[in-house]
Design a protein around this motif. Structure first.
Motif, PDB file in Angstrom:
ATOM      1  N   ALA A 126       0.838  -1.209   0.000  1.00 56.15           N
ATOM      2  CA  ALA A 126       0.000   0.000   0.000  1.00 56.15           C
ATOM      3  C   ALA A 126       0.867   1.251   0.000  1.00 56.15           C
ATOM      4  CB  ALA A 126      -0.941  -0.005   1.198  1.00 56.15           C
ATOM      5  N   ARG A 127       1.961   1.227   0.757  1.00 55.44           N
ATOM      6  CA  ARG A 127       2.869   2.373   0.814  1.00 55.44           C
ATOM      7  C   ARG A 127       3.505   2.625  -0.553  1.00 55.44           C
ATOM      8  NH1 ARG A 127       5.294   4.703   5.088  1.00 55.44           N
ATOM      9  NH2 ARG A 127       4.805   2.933   6.459  1.00 55.44           N
ATOM     10  N   TRP A 128       3.962   1.567  -1.196  1.00 56.08           N
ATOM     11  CA  TRP A 128       4.605   1.710  -2.510  1.00 56.08           C
ATOM     12  C   TRP A 128       3.627   2.214  -3.562  1.00 56.08           C
ATOM     13  CZ3 TRP A 128       6.927  -3.843  -1.876  1.00 56.08           C
ATOM     14  CH2 TRP A 128       8.010  -3.782  -0.996  1.00 56.08           C
ATOM     15  N   ILE A 129       2.414   1.709  -3.518  1.00 55.84           N
ATOM     16  CA  ILE A 129       1.404   2.141  -4.494  1.00 55.84           C
ATOM     17  C   ILE A 129       1.061   3.615  -4.286  1.00 55.84           C
ATOM     18  CG2 ILE A 129      -1.019   1.858  -5.157  1.00 55.84           C
ATOM     19  CD1 ILE A 129      -0.645  -1.152  -4.688  1.00 55.84           C
ATOM     20  N   GLU A 157       4.550   8.392  12.894  1.00 49.61           N
ATOM     21  CA  GLU A 157       5.027   9.309  11.853  1.00 49.61           C
ATOM     22  C   GLU A 157       4.141   9.245  10.613  1.00 49.61           C
ATOM     23  OE1 GLU A 157       7.379  11.560  12.291  1.00 49.61           O
ATOM     24  OE2 GLU A 157       7.429  10.834  14.352  1.00 49.61           O
ATOM     25  N   ASP A 158       3.660   8.057  10.283  1.00 51.90           N
ATOM     26  CA  ASP A 158       2.737   7.926   9.146  1.00 51.90           C
ATOM     27  C   ASP A 158       1.441   8.685   9.407  1.00 51.90           C
ATOM     28  OD1 ASP A 158       4.128   6.266   7.231  1.00 51.90           O
ATOM     29  OD2 ASP A 158       3.903   4.614   8.645  1.00 51.90           O
ATOM     30  N   ALA A 159       0.976   8.650  10.641  1.00 57.79           N
ATOM     31  CA  ALA A 159      -0.261   9.353  10.994  1.00 57.79           C
ATOM     32  C   ALA A 159      -0.083  10.862  10.845  1.00 57.79           C
ATOM     33  CB  ALA A 159      -0.673   8.997  12.415  1.00 57.79           C
ATOM     34  N   LYS A 160       1.048  11.373  11.333  1.00 55.73           N
ATOM     35  CA  LYS A 160       1.310  12.808  11.219  1.00 55.73           C
ATOM     36  C   LYS A 160       1.393  13.228   9.756  1.00 55.73           C
ATOM     37  CE  LYS A 160       3.854  13.177  15.586  1.00 55.73           C
ATOM     38  NZ  LYS A 160       5.162  13.500  16.218  1.00 55.73           N
ATOM     39  N   HIS A 161       2.051  12.414   8.953  1.00 54.01           N
ATOM     40  CA  HIS A 161       2.179  12.720   7.525  1.00 54.01           C
ATOM     41  C   HIS A 161       0.815  12.713   6.850  1.00 54.01           C
ATOM     42  CE1 HIS A 161       2.490  11.001   3.356  1.00 54.01           C
ATOM     43  NE2 HIS A 161       3.097  12.153   3.207  1.00 54.01           N
ATOM     44  N   TYR A 162       0.006  11.706   7.167  1.00 55.93           N
ATOM     45  CA  TYR A 162      -1.309  11.615   6.530  1.00 55.93           C
ATOM     46  C   TYR A 162      -2.200  12.778   6.951  1.00 55.93           C
ATOM     47  CZ  TYR A 162      -5.900  10.006   5.167  1.00 55.93           C
ATOM     48  OH  TYR A 162      -7.146   9.946   4.609  1.00 55.93           O
ATOM     49  N   PHE A 163      -2.119  13.165   8.198  1.00 57.15           N
ATOM     50  CA  PHE A 163      -2.931  14.288   8.681  1.00 57.15           C
ATOM     51  C   PHE A 163      -2.685  15.521   7.822  1.00 57.15           C
ATOM     52  CE2 PHE A 163      -3.729  17.989  11.348  1.00 57.15           C
ATOM     53  CZ  PHE A 163      -4.970  17.695  11.887  1.00 57.15           C
ATOM     54  N   ILE A 210       8.592  13.992  -0.815  1.00 57.19           N
ATOM     55  CA  ILE A 210       9.931  13.851  -0.240  1.00 57.19           C
ATOM     56  C   ILE A 210       9.872  12.993   1.028  1.00 57.19           C
ATOM     57  CG2 ILE A 210      11.840  15.117   0.853  1.00 57.19           C
ATOM     58  CD1 ILE A 210      11.150  17.457  -1.024  1.00 57.19           C
ATOM     59  N   TRP A 211       8.843  13.212   1.848  1.00 55.48           N
ATOM     60  CA  TRP A 211       8.702  12.431   3.080  1.00 55.48           C
ATOM     61  C   TRP A 211       8.520  10.954   2.758  1.00 55.48           C
ATOM     62  CZ3 TRP A 211       5.590   9.038   5.570  1.00 55.48           C
ATOM     63  CH2 TRP A 211       5.754   8.906   6.943  1.00 55.48           C
ATOM     64  N   GLN A 212       7.656  10.656   1.802  1.00 56.72           N
ATOM     65  CA  GLN A 212       7.425   9.252   1.424  1.00 56.72           C
ATOM     66  C   GLN A 212       8.686   8.621   0.850  1.00 56.72           C
ATOM     67  OE1 GLN A 212       3.591   8.303  -0.674  1.00 56.72           O
ATOM     68  NE2 GLN A 212       3.267  10.508  -0.550  1.00 56.72           N
ATOM     69  N   LEU A 254      11.843   9.410   1.514  1.00 54.33           N
ATOM     70  CA  LEU A 254      12.773   9.135   2.604  1.00 54.33           C
ATOM     71  C   LEU A 254      12.325   7.941   3.426  1.00 54.33           C
ATOM     72  CD1 LEU A 254      13.566  12.788   3.784  1.00 54.33           C
ATOM     73  CD2 LEU A 254      15.001  11.277   2.394  1.00 54.33           C
ATOM     74  N   LYS A 255      11.027   7.807   3.627  1.00 54.02           N
ATOM     75  CA  LYS A 255      10.489   6.670   4.382  1.00 54.02           C
ATOM     76  C   LYS A 255      10.772   5.358   3.666  1.00 54.02           C
ATOM     77  CE  LYS A 255       7.859   5.251   7.884  1.00 54.02           C
ATOM     78  NZ  LYS A 255       8.170   5.514   9.300  1.00 54.02           N
ATOM     79  N   ILE A 256      10.679   5.372   2.345  1.00 59.79           N
ATOM     80  CA  ILE A 256      10.941   4.161   1.566  1.00 59.79           C
ATOM     81  C   ILE A 256      12.425   3.813   1.578  1.00 59.79           C
ATOM     82  CG2 ILE A 256      11.027   3.273  -0.821  1.00 59.79           C
ATOM     83  CD1 ILE A 256       8.324   4.660  -1.260  1.00 59.79           C
ATOM     84  N   LEU A 257      13.274   4.828   1.525  1.00 59.24           N
ATOM     85  CA  LEU A 257      14.723   4.601   1.468  1.00 59.24           C
ATOM     86  C   LEU A 257      15.298   4.142   2.794  1.00 59.24           C
ATOM     87  CD1 LEU A 257      15.859   7.633  -0.742  1.00 59.24           C
ATOM     88  CD2 LEU A 257      15.647   5.233  -1.432  1.00 59.24           C
ATOM     89  N   THR A 258      14.635   4.505   3.901  1.00 59.58           N
ATOM     90  CA  THR A 258      15.181   4.162   5.212  1.00 59.58           C
ATOM     91  C   THR A 258      14.602   2.867   5.755  1.00 59.58           C
ATOM     92  OG1 THR A 258      13.477   5.532   6.257  1.00 59.58           O
ATOM     93  CG2 THR A 258      15.623   6.548   5.819  1.00 59.58           C
TER      94      THR A 258
END
Length: 503
Positions: free
Chosen positions: A339-342, A377-383, A495-497, A499-503
C-alpha cells in the motif's frame, strides 16, 4: 466479533450514504453530462462506433470496461427515462430523472469501495480498523469529487483496494488480476503498474526455474485474458488505434484547466517570471498564444523561456521518481509495504505526470489512509497531506452555495483525524502530574503547524480579501495561490514518502 465488525462498517457506510443523498441537488460539473453522454453512446450505438462518435464534445475516452459499465447502467436508465440514453435529444438533459439516476448510481457503485475496505481491515485491530473505515468511507475528497462534482472514483478505488488486500494476504495472482481489471476501467491507474510488475515478478514468480516459469505464465495469462476481454472486440474490428488515441490524447496541454498542485506549477511560474523579467530588461520575449491548459485540443506546452515539456519528458520523470520504490520492492518484496509503494507511485504520477487532474490526488490519499495507522510518523504525515489534498479540491466547487459544504467537510475530517490519531497513539504510561489524564504522542511539529496556519491564510486571502479589494481584477490569482501553496505541501509529502521508503 466478525459480525460486529461488519455491522460497524455498514453503519459507517450508511451514515456516509445519508450525506450523499443530501448532496444530490448540489452543483454538478460538466463530468455529469460527460457520463450521461456515455450512457447514450453505449446504449444507442453498436460497439464498433463507441470510440468514433462525436455527436457531443464529450467523447468516450475511458477504457472498454468502463464503457461496458456505462452500457450496463444504460439499461436501467432507459427504463426510468428513455431520453437519458437518447444520443441527440438527450444532449445537456438535466431533468430530475437523470440527476437522481446518475447520482444514485454513484452511491450504489460505492459498495465496491465498502468491500475493498472490509477486506483490507479484516485482520486489523479494532481501533485501527475503525479509523481506516472512517478515513476512507467518509473521505471528504471522495464526497466532493464523486457526489458533488460527479465522478465514480469510489467505485474504481474500491477495485484498487481489493487488489491491495489480496496482495497483503499473499494471494498475488488474484491481486494482479484485479489490478488488470482496474486498468481496463481507468488507464490513469497505470502509474502503479511498474510497482505491481516488479513486486509480482519478485514475490510471486521468483521461486526457482520450474515454479517461477509456471507462475509467470499463469500471471501473464491472467493479465492477457483481462485485456483480451476488454480490448478484444476492438482489436477484432481493427479499431484499437482509435481506442488508444481517445484514451491518450497527448495533444492536450501539460496542465489541466485548474492547475493541479504539482511540480509543473513551479515550472510554469518560473517561466512566466523569467519572461516578465526579460521583457522588462528589453529582451524580445514572445508570449505564447497556446494554452497550458488545453482541455479538448491545444498545443502541448507553450513556454516562453524554459524548454518545452513533452509527454515523453513527463513519462521519464515519473519513471525516475518511482525507481527507488521499484528497487526497494525488488530487494524486500514485503506484502505489508504494498500500500505504501502504491501510494508513493501515485504521488509521483501526480507530481510529474502529463495533464494531471487535481482529482488524481485521491489516488494516493486513499491508499495512504491504510498506511496512516502503521506508525505515529505515518499518521502525522497523513494528517497533513490529506488536508492539503482536500483543500486543493476546493476550486472544483466554486459556486457560493457549496462553500459551507466543502469547508464543513474539511473541518469534520480534520477533527475526526485528530481525535482518531490521538486515541490510537495515546501514551497510557505517560500520565500528566495533574489530573491523571492520558497524554497522546500525536502532535504536529512546528513546520507542519506553520504550514496549516498558512493554508488558512491562503483561504482568507483568496476567498475574502481578494474579492473585496480587487473584485474581478486578476481573477486568476486566487487559483494560482491555492495551487502553488498546495503544491508545496504535496512536494513535501513526496519527499517524506521517498525518505520513508529509502530508510
Amino acid at each position: 466479533m466478525d459480525g460486529d465488525r461488519r455491522h460497524l462498517l455498514l453503519w459507517f457506510f450508511a451514515a456516509a450514504t445519508a450525506v450523499k443523498l443530501l448532496l444530490i441537488p448540489s452543483y454538478r460539473s460538466t463530468d455529469f453530462e460527460v457520463h450521461r453522454n456515455w450512457l447514450a453512446i453505449t446504449h444507442s450505438l453498436p460497439l464498433s462506433e463507441w470510440y468514433f462518435d462525436e455527436t457531443s464534445q464529450w467523447t468516450l475516452d475511458y477504457p472498454p470496461f468502463f464503457a461496458y459499465f456505462e452500457r450496463f447502467l444504460s439499461f436501467f436508465a432507459r427504463l426510468l427515462d428513455p431520453k437519458i440514453v437518447d444520443l441527440h435529444k438527450g444532449l445537456d438533459y438535466s431533468a430530475d430523472s437523470v440527476v437522481y439516476f446518475q447520482r444514485i448510481t454513484v452511491i450504489f457503485s460505492d459498495l465496491c469501495l465498502l468491500l475493498g475496505v472490509y477486506r483490507l481491515t479484516r485482520k486489523v485491530e479494532t481501533l485501527k480498523r475503525n479509523l481506516i473505515c472512517v478515513l476512507v468511507v467518509w473521505s471528504p475528497g471522495l464526497l466532493m469529487v464523486d457526489h458533488v462534482h460527479f465522478q465514480y472514483n469510489g467505485f474504481l478505488l474500491g477495485w484498487l483496494l481489493l487488489s491491495v488486500s489480496f496482495l497483503q494476504d499473499g494471494r498475488d495472482l488474484i491481486g494482479g488480476f484485479l489490478f488488470a481489471v482496474v486498468l481496463c476501467f481507468k488507464h490513469l491507474f497505470a502509474v502503479a503498474a511498474p510497482v505491481y510488475f516488479v513486486y509480482l515478478l519478485r514475490h510471486y514468480c521468483w521461486a526457482g526455474l520450474a515454479t517461477g516459469l509456471r507462475r509467470l505464465v499463469a500471471l501473464g495469462s491472467v493479465v492477457v485474458a483481462v485485456f483480451a476481454a476488454a480490448f478484444g472486440p476492438f482489436i477484432y474490428n481493427g479499431q484499437i488505434q482509435q481506442v488508444i488515441s481517445r484514451m491518450f490524447p497527448f495533444g492536450r496541454g501539460l496542465c489541466h484547466a485548474y492547475w493541479a498542485p504539482n511540480f509543473w506549477v513551479f515550472y510554469i511560474m518560473l517561466d512566466k517570471g523569467l519572461a516578465f523579467t526579460l521583457r522588462k530588461l528589453g529582451f524580445d520575449v514572445q508570449v505564447p498564444s497556446a494554452s497550458f491548459t488545453g482541455g479538448l485540443v491545444g498545443d502541448s506546452s507553450p513556454f516562453a523561456v524554459l524548454p518545452q515539456i513533452t509527454p515523453l519528458t513527463t513519462f521519464v520523470m515519473v519513471l525516475l521518481a518511482i525507481t527507488p520504490c521499484l528497487i526497494k520492492a525488488w530487494k524486500k518484496p514485503q506484502p505489508g509495504l504494498v500500500a505504501r509503494w502504491i501510494a508513493y507511485a501515485y504521488t509521483c504520477g501526480f507530481l510529474f505526470g502529463w495533464h494531471v487532474h487535481e482529482k488524481a490526488s485521491l489516488h494516493f490519499t486513499i491508499p495512504l489512509a491504510i498506511v496512516a495507522v502503521q506508525s505515529l510518523e505515518d499518521a502525522k504525515h497523513y494528517f497533513l497531506v490529506s488536508i492539503v489534498s482536500c483543500y486543493s479540491l476546493f476550486p472544483l466547487l466554486y459556486e457560493p452555495q457549496e462553500y459551507p459544504i466543502k469547508v464543513l467537510l474539511l473541518l469534520l475530517h480534520s477533527m475526526v483525524m485528530w481525535l482518531g490519531f490521538t486515541a490510537l497513539y495515546s501514551d497510557e504510561k505517560a500520565l500528566k502530574k495533574e489530573g491523571g489524564e492520558i497524554k497522546s504522542k500525536f502532535e504536529m511539529g512546528c513546520i507542519e503547524k506553520g504550514y496549516l496556519i498558512g493554508l488558512v491564510l491562503v483561504e482568507i486571502v483568496s476567498q475574502f480579501l481578494h474579492p473585496y479589494f480587487l473584485g474581478d481584477r486578476y481573477a486568476f490569482m486566487p487559483l494560482m495561490l491555492i495551487s502553488t501553496y498546495c503544491a508545496v505541501g504535496i512536494m513535501y509529502s513526496w519527499i517524506w514518502q521517498l525518505l520513508k521508503i529509502l530508510t
